[in-house]
Design a protein around this motif. Structure first.
Motif, PDB file in Angstrom:
ATOM      1  N   SER A  18       0.839  -1.196   0.000  1.00 26.96           N
ATOM      2  CA  SER A  18       0.000   0.000   0.000  1.00 26.96           C
ATOM      3  C   SER A  18       0.877   1.250   0.000  1.00 26.96           C
ATOM      4  CB  SER A  18      -0.896   0.009   1.237  1.00 26.96           C
ATOM      5  OG  SER A  18      -0.124   0.256   2.405  1.00 26.96           O
ATOM      6  N   LEU A  19       0.245   2.377  -0.295  1.00 24.12           N
ATOM      7  CA  LEU A  19       0.973   3.648  -0.297  1.00 24.12           C
ATOM      8  C   LEU A  19       1.497   3.963   1.104  1.00 24.12           C
ATOM      9  CD1 LEU A  19       1.936   6.144  -1.795  1.00 24.12           C
ATOM     10  CD2 LEU A  19      -0.335   7.152  -1.415  1.00 24.12           C
ATOM     11  N   LYS A  20       0.703   3.699   2.129  1.00 26.62           N
ATOM     12  CA  LYS A  20       1.153   3.947   3.499  1.00 26.62           C
ATOM     13  C   LYS A  20       2.366   3.077   3.836  1.00 26.62           C
ATOM     14  CE  LYS A  20      -0.270   3.962   8.339  1.00 26.62           C
ATOM     15  NZ  LYS A  20       1.031   3.538   8.796  1.00 26.62           N
TER      16      LYS A  20
ATOM     17  N   TYR B 217       4.453  12.237  -1.641  1.00 29.40           N
ATOM     18  CA  TYR B 217       3.519  11.335  -0.968  1.00 29.40           C
ATOM     19  C   TYR B 217       2.094  11.876  -1.044  1.00 29.40           C
ATOM     20  CZ  TYR B 217       1.082   8.764   2.643  1.00 29.40           C
ATOM     21  OH  TYR B 217       0.156   8.014   3.316  1.00 29.40           O
ATOM     22  N   ARG B 218       1.916  13.164  -0.758  1.00 30.73           N
ATOM     23  CA  ARG B 218       0.578  13.761  -0.813  1.00 30.73           C
ATOM     24  C   ARG B 218       0.000  13.710  -2.227  1.00 30.73           C
ATOM     25  NH1 ARG B 218       2.918  17.124   3.253  1.00 30.73           N
ATOM     26  NH2 ARG B 218       3.653  18.610   1.710  1.00 30.73           N
ATOM     27  N   GLU B 219       0.855  13.912  -3.235  1.00 37.66           N
ATOM     28  CA  GLU B 219       0.378  13.835  -4.622  1.00 37.66           C
ATOM     29  C   GLU B 219      -0.111  12.428  -4.945  1.00 37.66           C
ATOM     30  OE1 GLU B 219       2.227  14.218  -9.026  1.00 37.66           O
ATOM     31  OE2 GLU B 219       2.464  15.973  -7.719  1.00 37.66           O
TER      32      GLU B 219
ATOM     33  N   GLU C 147      -1.134  10.260  -2.819  1.00 38.34           N
ATOM     34  CA  GLU C 147      -2.296  10.032  -1.967  1.00 38.34           C
ATOM     35  C   GLU C 147      -3.551  10.586  -2.647  1.00 38.34           C
ATOM     36  OE1 GLU C 147      -2.507  10.136   2.827  1.00 38.34           O
ATOM     37  OE2 GLU C 147      -2.051  12.048   1.852  1.00 38.34           O
ATOM     38  N   GLN C 148      -3.423  11.764  -3.272  1.00 40.94           N
ATOM     39  CA  GLN C 148      -4.556  12.381  -3.971  1.00 40.94           C
ATOM     40  C   GLN C 148      -4.992  11.539  -5.163  1.00 40.94           C
ATOM     41  OE1 GLN C 148      -6.390  15.119  -3.170  1.00 40.94           O
ATOM     42  NE2 GLN C 148      -5.247  15.051  -1.251  1.00 40.94           N
ATOM     43  N   LYS C 149      -4.055  10.894  -5.828  1.00 46.29           N
ATOM     44  CA  LYS C 149      -4.367  10.075  -6.997  1.00 46.29           C
ATOM     45  C   LYS C 149      -5.095   8.794  -6.600  1.00 46.29           C
ATOM     46  CE  LYS C 149      -0.685  11.747  -9.935  1.00 46.29           C
ATOM     47  NZ  LYS C 149       0.519  11.414 -10.694  1.00 46.29           N
ATOM     48  N   GLU C 150      -4.910   8.355  -5.348  1.00 42.03           N
ATOM     49  CA  GLU C 150      -5.583   7.143  -4.868  1.00 42.03           C
ATOM     50  C   GLU C 150      -7.072   7.359  -4.643  1.00 42.03           C
ATOM     51  OE1 GLU C 150      -3.763   5.566  -1.328  1.00 42.03           O
ATOM     52  OE2 GLU C 150      -2.813   4.015  -2.522  1.00 42.03           O
ATOM     53  N   VAL C 151      -7.461   8.588  -4.363  1.00 43.65           N
ATOM     54  CA  VAL C 151      -8.862   8.887  -3.995  1.00 43.65           C
ATOM     55  C   VAL C 151      -9.758   8.827  -5.181  1.00 43.65           C
ATOM     56  CG1 VAL C 151     -10.399  10.656  -3.092  1.00 43.65           C
ATOM     57  CG2 VAL C 151      -8.155  10.294  -2.079  1.00 43.65           C
TER      58      VAL C 151
END
Length: 68
Positions: A28-30, A60-62, A64-68
């Motif tokens: 996972s990303l986390k 990481y934030r970028e 994370e945004q793509k996962e949503v």
């Protein structure tokens, strides 16, 4: 990936680094974030300077945004 201690690393470097972990570890990303902190930063955000750490967090934030 080879790291030169002479300057800060950019967001694109960390986008590639995190994506490499995601693909190679199938995690996972986390988990990729935690592995980067452990393996790259040695759990020390000052390892390569605050600017490099900030670029890592931006990447990481970028992602994370793509996962949503």
């Amino acid at each position: 990936m080879t790291v030169n201690h002479g300057g800060s690393l950019g967001m694109n470097y960390f986008l590639s680094y995190i994506n490499l972990i995601l693909v190679s570890r199938n995690c996972s990303l986390k988990q990729a974030r935690d592995l980067t902190m452990e393996l790259f930063f040695k759990n020390n955000i000052d390892q390569y300077g605050k600017e490099t750490y900030e670029r890592f967090m931006e990447a990481y934030r970028e992602l994370e945004q793509k996962e949503v």
